[in-house]
Scaffold this motif. Structure first.
Motif, PDB file in Angstrom:
ATOM      1  N   GLY A  65      29.482 -14.645 -48.512  1.00 30.19           N
ATOM      2  CA  GLY A  65      31.443 -15.465 -47.507  1.00 30.19           C
ATOM      3  C   GLY A  65      31.002 -17.276 -48.379  1.00 30.19           C
ATOM      4  N   GLY A  66      29.659 -17.262 -48.471  1.00 33.17           N
ATOM      5  CA  GLY A  66      29.266 -18.584 -49.381  1.00 33.17           C
ATOM      6  C   GLY A  66      30.002 -18.616 -50.595  1.00 33.17           C
ATOM      7  N   GLY A  67      29.707 -17.529 -51.110  1.00 29.19           N
ATOM      8  CA  GLY A  67      30.134 -17.750 -52.856  1.00 29.19           C
ATOM      9  C   GLY A  67      31.475 -17.947 -53.350  1.00 29.19           C
ATOM     10  N   ILE A  68      32.482 -16.486 -51.921  1.00 31.48           N
ATOM     11  CA  ILE A  68      33.648 -17.126 -51.669  1.00 31.48           C
ATOM     12  C   ILE A  68      34.550 -18.513 -51.421  1.00 31.48           C
ATOM     13  N   SER A  69      33.695 -18.982 -50.869  1.00 32.00           N
ATOM     14  CA  SER A  69      34.269 -20.644 -50.387  1.00 32.00           C
ATOM     15  C   SER A  69      33.589 -21.359 -50.770  1.00 32.00           C
ATOM     16  N   ARG A 115      36.157 -24.692 -55.220  1.00 31.89           N
ATOM     17  CA  ARG A 115      36.284 -25.569 -56.894  1.00 31.89           C
ATOM     18  C   ARG A 115      37.695 -25.272 -56.713  1.00 31.89           C
ATOM     19  N   GLN A 116      38.582 -24.417 -57.000  1.00 31.96           N
ATOM     20  CA  GLN A 116      40.125 -24.284 -57.421  1.00 31.96           C
ATOM     21  C   GLN A 116      40.701 -25.252 -56.895  1.00 31.96           C
ATOM     22  N   GLN A 117      40.402 -25.567 -55.554  1.00 31.10           N
ATOM     23  CA  GLN A 117      40.992 -26.119 -54.409  1.00 31.10           C
ATOM     24  C   GLN A 117      41.166 -27.602 -55.297  1.00 31.10           C
ATOM     25  N   LEU A 175      42.789 -32.180 -58.289  1.00 34.39           N
ATOM     26  CA  LEU A 175      42.584 -33.171 -59.466  1.00 34.39           C
ATOM     27  C   LEU A 175      43.550 -33.540 -60.527  1.00 34.39           C
ATOM     28  N   ARG A 176      44.051 -31.912 -60.468  1.00 38.80           N
ATOM     29  CA  ARG A 176      45.172 -31.833 -61.353  1.00 38.80           C
ATOM     30  C   ARG A 176      46.584 -32.145 -61.222  1.00 38.80           C
ATOM     31  N   LEU A 177      47.128 -32.425 -59.393  1.00 39.56           N
ATOM     32  CA  LEU A 177      48.091 -32.635 -58.819  1.00 39.56           C
ATOM     33  C   LEU A 177      48.075 -34.505 -59.116  1.00 39.56           C
TER      34      LEU A 177
END
Length: 123
Positions: free
Chosen positions: A18-22, A27-29, A34-36
């Motif tokens: 669960g921690g790894g998925i979170s 990180r992706q968010q 940042l890209r926006l």
């Protein structure tokens, strides 16, 4: 093994997954945000990148403000100075009063080149 150990290991494994998925989702968010922001402020980001490009030229450690202003049009003098500072540059005034800029990261190279020039003049 005892059931208590199995349940503890299962709970630990679940927490790690669960921690790894979170972590991966956050990180992706962050990358997307940042890209926006970069897209919203593209003019400023590109101006900084262009300023860094001109100041990183291998033959010239310094660039005159007039040269930079000619190549980075569309900005007032003060806006351009702010862009140069954000790009990591410092301002230097020469003996004739002209304004020159160089990257702070290239200061060692500038000092080394100046010392070599002085040694060459002494010879």
């Amino acid at each position: 093994m005892e059931p208590a150990i199995w349940s503890s290991l299962s709970a630990l494994f679940g927490a790690l997954v669960g921690g790894g998925i979170s972590y991966a989702l956050n990180r992706q968010q962050f990358r997307n945000q940042l890209r926006l922001l970069q897209e919203q402020h593209k003019v400023e980001f590109m101006a900084e990148e262009t300023a860094r490009h001109f100041l990183s030229h291998k033959s010239f450690t310094d660039r005159s403000f007039d040269t930079l202003r000619n190549h980075l049009g569309g900005f007032s003098d003060d806006e351009l100075r702010k862009i140069l500072v954000r790009a990591g540059a410092i301002r230097v005034f020469r003996e004739d009063g002209s304004e020159w800029w160089r990257l702070l990261s290239r200061m060692d190279e500038y000092i080394e080149r100046k010392q070599l020039d002085q040694i060459a003049r002494e010879i």
